[in-house]
Design a protein around this motif. Structure first.
Motif, PDB file in Angstrom:
ATOM      1  N   ILE A  43       3.339   6.586 -21.607  1.00 41.48           N
ATOM      2  CA  ILE A  43       2.672   6.494 -21.666  1.00 41.48           C
ATOM      3  C   ILE A  43       1.790   8.300 -22.333  1.00 41.48           C
ATOM      4  O   ILE A  43       2.411   8.818 -21.286  1.00 41.48           O
ATOM      5  CB  ILE A  43       1.103   5.641 -20.665  1.00 41.48           C
ATOM      6  N   ASN A  44       0.606   8.600 -22.981  1.00 42.87           N
ATOM      7  CA  ASN A  44       0.443   9.867 -23.306  1.00 42.87           C
ATOM      8  C   ASN A  44      -1.396   9.421 -22.049  1.00 42.87           C
ATOM      9  O   ASN A  44      -1.787   8.644 -22.405  1.00 42.87           O
ATOM     10  CB  ASN A  44      -0.100   9.135 -24.439  1.00 42.87           C
ATOM     11  N   LEU A  45      -0.925  10.562 -21.323  1.00 44.83           N
ATOM     12  CA  LEU A  45      -1.894  10.382 -20.257  1.00 44.83           C
ATOM     13  C   LEU A  45      -3.068  11.627 -20.259  1.00 44.83           C
ATOM     14  O   LEU A  45      -1.858  13.016 -20.097  1.00 44.83           O
ATOM     15  CB  LEU A  45      -1.597  10.257 -18.815  1.00 44.83           C
ATOM     16  N   ARG A  46      -3.839  11.976 -21.287  1.00 46.07           N
ATOM     17  CA  ARG A  46      -4.564  12.933 -21.934  1.00 46.07           C
ATOM     18  C   ARG A  46      -3.199  14.530 -21.747  1.00 46.07           C
ATOM     19  O   ARG A  46      -3.870  14.911 -21.452  1.00 46.07           O
ATOM     20  CB  ARG A  46      -5.459  13.419 -20.301  1.00 46.07           C
TER      21      ARG A  46
ATOM     22  N   CYS B 150       0.920  -1.147  -0.033  1.00 46.74           N
ATOM     23  CA  CYS B 150       0.282  -0.067   0.283  1.00 46.74           C
ATOM     24  C   CYS B 150       1.131   1.184  -0.533  1.00 46.74           C
ATOM     25  O   CYS B 150       1.999   1.263   0.361  1.00 46.74           O
ATOM     26  CB  CYS B 150      -1.031  -0.163   1.250  1.00 46.74           C
ATOM     27  N   VAL B 151       0.675   2.359  -0.620  1.00 47.56           N
ATOM     28  CA  VAL B 151       0.996   3.744  -0.655  1.00 47.56           C
ATOM     29  C   VAL B 151      -0.003   4.932   0.045  1.00 47.56           C
ATOM     30  O   VAL B 151      -1.363   4.528  -0.358  1.00 47.56           O
ATOM     31  CB  VAL B 151       1.368   3.740  -1.892  1.00 47.56           C
ATOM     32  N   ASP B 152       0.838   5.562   0.557  1.00 49.63           N
ATOM     33  CA  ASP B 152      -0.086   7.108   1.216  1.00 49.63           C
ATOM     34  C   ASP B 152      -0.822   7.003   0.453  1.00 49.63           C
ATOM     35  O   ASP B 152      -0.692   7.311  -1.239  1.00 49.63           O
ATOM     36  CB  ASP B 152       0.697   7.584   1.589  1.00 49.63           C
ATOM     37  N   ILE B 153      -2.366   7.756   0.587  1.00 47.63           N
ATOM     38  CA  ILE B 153      -3.209   7.548  -0.707  1.00 47.63           C
ATOM     39  C   ILE B 153      -2.562   9.180  -0.865  1.00 47.63           C
ATOM     40  O   ILE B 153      -3.067   9.318  -2.388  1.00 47.63           O
ATOM     41  CB  ILE B 153      -4.685   7.734  -0.024  1.00 47.63           C
ATOM     42  N   LEU B 154      -2.363  10.107  -0.413  1.00 50.16           N
ATOM     43  CA  LEU B 154      -1.843  11.172  -1.110  1.00 50.16           C
ATOM     44  C   LEU B 154      -0.898  11.337  -1.720  1.00 50.16           C
ATOM     45  O   LEU B 154      -0.913  12.217  -2.393  1.00 50.16           O
ATOM     46  CB  LEU B 154      -1.485  12.316   0.283  1.00 50.16           C
ATOM     47  N   LYS B 155      -0.369  10.194  -2.143  1.00 45.85           N
ATOM     48  CA  LYS B 155       0.665  10.343  -3.003  1.00 45.85           C
ATOM     49  C   LYS B 155       0.234  10.258  -4.580  1.00 45.85           C
ATOM     50  O   LYS B 155       0.845   9.750  -5.701  1.00 45.85           O
ATOM     51  CB  LYS B 155       1.910   9.396  -2.650  1.00 45.85           C
ATOM     52  N   VAL B 156      -1.231   9.336  -4.360  1.00 45.57           N
ATOM     53  CA  VAL B 156      -1.804   8.419  -5.553  1.00 45.57           C
ATOM     54  C   VAL B 156      -2.497   9.753  -5.925  1.00 45.57           C
ATOM     55  O   VAL B 156      -3.406  10.173  -5.448  1.00 45.57           O
ATOM     56  CB  VAL B 156      -2.221   7.211  -5.451  1.00 45.57           C
ATOM     57  N   GLN B 157      -2.437  10.037  -7.663  1.00 41.74           N
ATOM     58  CA  GLN B 157      -2.556  10.889  -8.209  1.00 41.74           C
ATOM     59  C   GLN B 157      -4.362  10.296  -9.163  1.00 41.74           C
ATOM     60  O   GLN B 157      -5.056  10.971  -8.989  1.00 41.74           O
ATOM     61  CB  GLN B 157      -2.020  11.704  -9.695  1.00 41.74           C
ATOM     62  N   GLU B 158      -3.766   8.882  -9.755  1.00 40.86           N
ATOM     63  CA  GLU B 158      -4.766   8.152 -10.019  1.00 40.86           C
ATOM     64  C   GLU B 158      -4.868   6.692 -10.176  1.00 40.86           C
ATOM     65  O   GLU B 158      -3.503   6.494 -10.252  1.00 40.86           O
ATOM     66  CB  GLU B 158      -5.229   8.508 -11.262  1.00 40.86           C
ATOM     67  N   ILE B 159      -5.611   6.456 -10.626  1.00 41.03           N
ATOM     68  CA  ILE B 159      -5.095   4.416 -10.935  1.00 41.03           C
ATOM     69  C   ILE B 159      -6.221   4.038 -12.369  1.00 41.03           C
ATOM     70  O   ILE B 159      -7.451   5.245 -12.636  1.00 41.03           O
ATOM     71  CB  ILE B 159      -6.530   3.900  -9.791  1.00 41.03           C
ATOM     72  N   ILE B 160      -5.654   3.930 -13.653  1.00 39.61           N
ATOM     73  CA  ILE B 160      -6.097   3.182 -14.834  1.00 39.61           C
ATOM     74  C   ILE B 160      -5.592   2.004 -15.228  1.00 39.61           C
ATOM     75  O   ILE B 160      -4.568   1.183 -14.880  1.00 39.61           O
ATOM     76  CB  ILE B 160      -4.800   5.046 -15.930  1.00 39.61           C
ATOM     77  N   ARG B 161      -6.795   2.494 -16.468  1.00 35.51           N
ATOM     78  CA  ARG B 161      -6.496   0.682 -17.281  1.00 35.51           C
ATOM     79  C   ARG B 161      -4.978   0.419 -17.710  1.00 35.51           C
ATOM     80  O   ARG B 161      -4.168   1.489 -18.214  1.00 35.51           O
ATOM     81  CB  ARG B 161      -7.613   0.486 -17.678  1.00 35.51           C
ATOM     82  N   MET B 162      -4.810  -0.589 -18.342  1.00 32.64           N
ATOM     83  CA  MET B 162      -2.976  -0.402 -19.064  1.00 32.64           C
ATOM     84  C   MET B 162      -3.974  -0.083 -19.803  1.00 32.64           C
ATOM     85  O   MET B 162      -4.381  -0.024 -20.351  1.00 32.64           O
ATOM     86  CB  MET B 162      -3.124  -2.697 -18.716  1.00 32.64           C
ATOM     87  N   MET B 163      -2.465   0.630 -20.561  1.00 28.03           N
ATOM     88  CA  MET B 163      -3.203   1.289 -21.947  1.00 28.03           C
ATOM     89  C   MET B 163      -1.576   0.711 -22.518  1.00 28.03           C
ATOM     90  O   MET B 163      -1.021   0.307 -22.146  1.00 28.03           O
ATOM     91  CB  MET B 163      -3.319   2.754 -21.613  1.00 28.03           C
ATOM     92  N   GLU B 164      -1.878   0.992 -23.954  1.00 29.79           N
ATOM     93  CA  GLU B 164      -0.708   1.139 -24.793  1.00 29.79           C
ATOM     94  C   GLU B 164       1.373   2.376 -24.031  1.00 29.79           C
ATOM     95  O   GLU B 164       1.323   3.212 -23.856  1.00 29.79           O
ATOM     96  CB  GLU B 164      -0.812   1.314 -26.174  1.00 29.79           C
ATOM     97  N   ILE B 165       1.581   1.002 -24.016  1.00 25.36           N
ATOM     98  CA  ILE B 165       3.146   1.696 -23.700  1.00 25.36           C
ATOM     99  C   ILE B 165       4.253   1.730 -24.494  1.00 25.36           C
ATOM    100  O   ILE B 165       4.363   1.078 -25.440  1.00 25.36           O
ATOM    101  CB  ILE B 165       3.879   1.012 -22.358  1.00 25.36           C
ATOM    102  N   THR B 166       5.262   3.143 -24.674  1.00 21.18           N
ATOM    103  CA  THR B 166       6.365   2.877 -25.827  1.00 21.18           C
ATOM    104  C   THR B 166       7.504   3.089 -25.282  1.00 21.18           C
ATOM    105  O   THR B 166       7.851   3.499 -24.067  1.00 21.18           O
ATOM    106  CB  THR B 166       5.774   4.262 -25.994  1.00 21.18           C
TER     107      THR B 166
END
Length: 160
Positions: A54-57, A25-41
């Motif tokens: 990755i390109n995130l928005r 587990c990691v401190d919730i304040l350090k987590v910006q978001e959780i996303i599904r797997m996506m294409e990784i360059t």
């Protein structure tokens, strides 16, 4: 006026996840978001634990394979659907951590957290800030800011 708030009453709010059979587990304040797997360059000449970016928005985010970073056994192929990227802040650098599954927000009282054993710290576990107990289950608390040594994220900063 007497301070009735003691150290034992401190609550740790953490985001829990699994990699293999281990729970972290990691401190919730350090987590910006959780996303599904996506294409990784892929990034040439990056460390072996670096999956790429990755390109995130419109933002380029470096992605790290948590399993490889901590030398954990390879994943079973049937868990692909549950894999996630946990986007965290590590000393001002936004980084994605590939994990097998995100479980839930974990609330641990201070009395349920033990310090990391010295033998674990000396064998490279300096980024573990403690061991949490939830019933019979043990959960490793991560200090993401200690996950990488000096200059170890240079490739990520350059990629972003």
């Amino acid at each position: 006026m007497k301070d009735t708030h003691t150290r034992a009453n401190v609550m740790h709010h953490m985001v829990g996840f699994t990699v293999g059979t281990e729970e972290f587990c990691v401190d919730i304040l350090k987590v910006q978001e959780i996303i599904r797997m996506m294409e990784i360059t892929k990034i040439p000449d990056a460390p072996d634990y670096a999956k790429g970016v990755i390109n995130l928005r419109g933002r380029v985010i470096p992605v790290i394979d948590f399993r490889k970073r901590f030398n954990l056994p390879e994943a079973l192929k049937d868990n692909e659907e549950s894999r996630r990227i946990v986007v965290v802040d590590i000393n001002g650098t936004t980084v994605g951590l590939i994990v097998d599954q995100v479980s839930h927000v974990i609330k641990l009282e201070n009395e349920s957290v033990s310090p990391t054993p010295e033998t674990v710290k000396s064998s490279g576990g300096g980024c573990f800030s403690g061991i949490g107990r939830m019933g019979d289950k043990l959960i490793i608390l991560l200090d993401v800011e200690e996950m990488f040594g000096e200059g170890e994220l240079t490739w990520a900063e350059e990629a972003a």
